[in-house]
Design a protein around this motif. Sequence first.
Motif, short mmCIF file in Angstrom:
data_model
loop_
_atom_site.label_atom_id
_atom_site.label_comp_id
_atom_site.label_asym_id
_atom_site.label_seq_id
_atom_site.Cartn_x
_atom_site.Cartn_y
_atom_site.Cartn_z
N PHE A 118 0.74 -1.23 -0.08
CA PHE A 118 -0.06 0.03 0.00
C PHE A 118 0.89 1.32 0.04
O PHE A 118 1.86 1.21 0.56
N SER A 119 0.37 2.47 -0.62
CA SER A 119 1.33 3.44 -0.68
C SER A 119 0.60 4.15 0.73
O SER A 119 -0.35 3.92 1.08
N PRO A 120 1.62 4.89 1.37
CA PRO A 120 1.37 5.66 2.86
C PRO A 120 -0.06 6.25 2.79
O PRO A 120 -0.74 6.28 3.49
N SER A 121 -0.27 6.91 1.55
CA SER A 121 -1.30 7.78 1.55
C SER A 121 -2.68 7.20 1.25
O SER A 121 -3.73 7.37 1.94
N GLU A 122 -2.68 5.78 0.62
CA GLU A 122 -3.78 5.43 0.42
C GLU A 122 -4.11 4.20 1.57
O GLU A 122 -5.26 3.77 1.57
N PHE A 123 -3.20 3.98 2.45
CA PHE A 123 -3.40 3.03 3.34
C PHE A 123 -4.41 3.11 4.51
O PHE A 123 -5.34 2.23 4.72
N PRO A 124 -4.67 4.35 4.99
CA PRO A 124 -5.74 4.72 6.01
C PRO A 124 -7.21 4.34 5.41
O PRO A 124 -7.59 3.50 6.14
N ASP A 125 -7.52 4.67 4.30
CA ASP A 125 -8.64 4.19 3.76
C ASP A 125 -8.73 2.52 3.88
O ASP A 125 -9.92 2.12 4.05
N ALA A 126 -7.78 1.94 3.35
CA ALA A 126 -7.66 0.50 2.87
C ALA A 126 -7.89 -0.12 4.41
O ALA A 126 -8.54 -1.15 4.51
N ALA A 127 -7.15 0.35 5.12
CA ALA A 127 -7.14 -0.15 6.63
C ALA A 127 -8.51 -0.13 7.16
O ALA A 127 -8.76 -1.20 7.86
N ALA A 128 -9.27 0.85 7.03
CA ALA A 128 -10.78 0.83 7.57
C ALA A 128 -11.27 -0.34 7.16
O ALA A 128 -12.00 -1.15 8.00
N GLU A 129 -11.22 -0.62 5.81
CA GLU A 129 -11.99 -1.77 5.17
C GLU A 129 -11.53 -3.00 5.83
O GLU A 129 -12.20 -3.97 6.05
N ILE A 130 -10.22 -3.11 5.77
CA ILE A 130 -9.45 -4.54 6.29
C ILE A 130 -9.76 -4.71 7.74
O ILE A 130 -10.05 -5.99 8.20
N ALA A 131 -9.77 -3.74 8.55
CA ALA A 131 -10.02 -3.74 10.08
C ALA A 131 -11.29 -4.17 10.13
O ALA A 131 -11.85 -5.04 11.30
N SER A 132 -12.25 -4.20 9.29
CA SER A 132 -13.59 -4.54 9.51
C SER A 132 -14.23 -5.94 8.98
O SER A 132 -15.06 -6.57 8.96
N LEU A 133 -12.92 -6.53 8.27
CA LEU A 133 -13.31 -7.97 7.63
C LEU A 133 -13.16 -8.96 8.69
O LEU A 133 -12.41 -8.88 9.76
N GLU A 134 -13.95 -10.15 8.61
CA GLU A 134 -14.13 -11.08 9.50
C GLU A 134 -13.16 -12.16 9.11
O GLU A 134 -12.86 -12.20 8.02
N GLY A 135 -12.60 -12.83 9.93
CA GLY A 135 -11.76 -14.20 9.46
C GLY A 135 -10.36 -13.59 9.60
O GLY A 135 -9.42 -14.25 9.41
N VAL A 136 -9.91 -12.16 9.73
CA VAL A 136 -8.66 -11.74 9.66
C VAL A 136 -8.78 -10.71 10.74
O VAL A 136 -9.43 -10.16 11.31
#
Length: 230
Positions: free
Chosen positions: A137-155
Amino acid sequence: MNEFEDIAENIKRIRDTVENARQRAGTQSVSIMAVTKTVPPERVNFAVSQGFDLLGENRVQEYLGKKDLYDGSARIHFIGHLQSNKIKYIIDSVEMIQSIDSVHLAREVSRAAIAAGRTMDILCEINIGEEPSKTGFSPSEFPDAAAEIASLEGVRLKGLMAIPPVNEGKRYFEKMRELYDDMRSRYTGLEVLSMGMSSDYPDAIACGANLVRIGSALFGARLNNTVTSI
Ligand SMILES: *Cc1c(COP(=O)(O)O)cnc(C)c1O
């Protein structure tokens, strides 16, 4: 002379170096990963017997060929670029995937983990130097990506991993530390900052790394180049 004497000496030196850097940085504990690419299982098992029981694997094919030969007490983290169609080969046997480099991959690992009836610990790989040759992830795009990833089940998002540009580690390790601290203020459960390899792990620890990934300084130089694997 014992055939693994070289590894024993390297372990001593690495432990001392890590311990000194850890104390100076005031970090509670630093995990040392033994990166096993191209290393024969007997040599890996010697390191495991000396307490280096956290192994880093970056090629699915190579890992599948070696995993049954590893000492059963070894814990495995996957650290290489992972294609979605290969998740199924590692989902049952690795403790963590450190190289989540897209939201798509995170979703696929989530799906595979749910199907396997487990929760997978993951780190997100940040392309901190924004190098076109590297994934992450580029550092600037990561915060948005993290929000989705943190909400996933199973990980379970446990932290961040990076391979900064060669010879410029220090500056990028500091950037990683800032990003990590920022993420920790937003999400609970983040506790791993994985950065630092053979040539720069003391600098990484100085900047707050609490997991370093060491290959050649432990097992000796690799014959084939590693650039393609990362
Ligand atoms: C190969 C590799 C390492 C270890 O590299 P060395 O320079 O041999 O210590 C660490 N992390 C990743 C992701 C690697 O592919």
